[in-house]
Write an enzyme that holds these catalytic residues in place. Structure first.
Site, short mmCIF file in Angstrom:
data_model
loop_
_atom_site.label_atom_id
_atom_site.label_comp_id
_atom_site.label_asym_id
_atom_site.label_seq_id
_atom_site.Cartn_x
_atom_site.Cartn_y
_atom_site.Cartn_z
N HIS A 1 8.90 1.28 -8.17
CA HIS A 1 8.81 0.30 -7.07
C HIS A 1 8.93 -1.13 -7.58
CE1 HIS A 1 8.30 2.50 -3.39
NE2 HIS A 1 7.24 3.17 -3.82
N CYS B 1 6.39 8.94 -0.01
CA CYS B 1 6.18 7.53 -0.27
C CYS B 1 5.65 6.87 1.00
CB CYS B 1 7.50 6.88 -0.70
SG CYS B 1 7.38 5.12 -1.06
N HIS C 1 6.49 6.73 -10.44
CA HIS C 1 6.88 6.42 -9.06
C HIS C 1 6.56 4.96 -8.74
CE1 HIS C 1 7.16 7.65 -4.62
NE2 HIS C 1 6.62 6.45 -4.57
N GLU C 2 5.35 4.51 -9.13
CA GLU C 2 4.95 3.13 -8.83
C GLU C 2 5.70 2.12 -9.67
OE1 GLU C 2 3.38 2.81 -6.14
OE2 GLU C 2 2.92 4.96 -6.04
#
Length: 201
Positions: free
Chosen positions: A175, A128, A171-172
């Site tokens: 966030h 990351c 993954h994004e």
């Protein structure tokens, strides 16, 4: 000058100094929905995020600008708590050599609407841009997802993804939900393999 005012200046290119690191409170917030129709500010921010990814994958520019290569970036990583992500995944499939990227998209308010029962993890784990250390272990995610989002033209889109592309987008999206990738690693046994887990090389 506010963070976003600085980021969207015509002369500004996002670099590693704009990316906040783990421990910063913005990374643990649930980001706010982007208002529709899209504002010029949000459109420009998305384009700047995509340009960062392109620069980071260019060997000459990344060295010149001191960038770590990235395939995804979420607005909270540049201290803007909005539901905006950019993904740029190079195409390594030989079937479509004419396409430079297997996934290239700026997504506003992305939301996973369905997913596979089967789970998947990258064999080498995940990294990351907001984490300056190696964290070993399998990051458990869905192997296939369907998501809805608004594109930079303000159009509603639905996309189905599998494998690596699905993992990048998850993954994004984590966030913008205040979740870090290592939250999904088994603390007691980082490389535990559950039945049916797909390991992606």
């Amino acid at each position: 000058m506010t963070t976003i005012s600085k980021l969207i200046r015509a002369s500004h290119q996002i670099d590693m100094s704009d990316i906040i690191r783990e421990g910063h409170p913005t990374l643990r917030k649930i980001a706010e929905e982007v208002t529709l129709p899209l504002s010029d500010e949000d459109i420009i921010l998305g384009e700047k995020m995509m340009q960062f990814l392109k620069n980071s994958q260019d060997p000459v520019l990344s060295e010149k600008m001191g960038l770590r290569p990235g395939v995804g970036l979420a607005a909270p990583q540049i201290d803007v708590s909005r539901r905006i992500i950019a993904v740029l995944v190079p195409n390594i499939e030989e079937e479509a050599p004419s396409q430079a990227y297997s996934l290239q998209e700026i997504m506003y308010n992305p939301k996973i609407v369905s997913h596979s029962v089967q789970e998947a993890a990258l064999s080498e784990g995940e990294g990351c841009l907001s984490v300056d250390r190696a964290v070993e272990g399998y990051v458990i995610r869905h192997s296939r997802i369907t998501l809805d989002y608004t594109d930079k033209n303000g159009q509603s889109q639905r996309m189905k993804l599998k494998g690596y592309n699905a993992i990048v987008v998850q993954h994004e999206i984590d966030h913008i939900n205040g979740v870090m990738f290592y939250d999904r690693i088994n603390e007691n046994d980082p490389f535990a393999i559950k039945d049916g887990l797909l390991i992606i090389d």
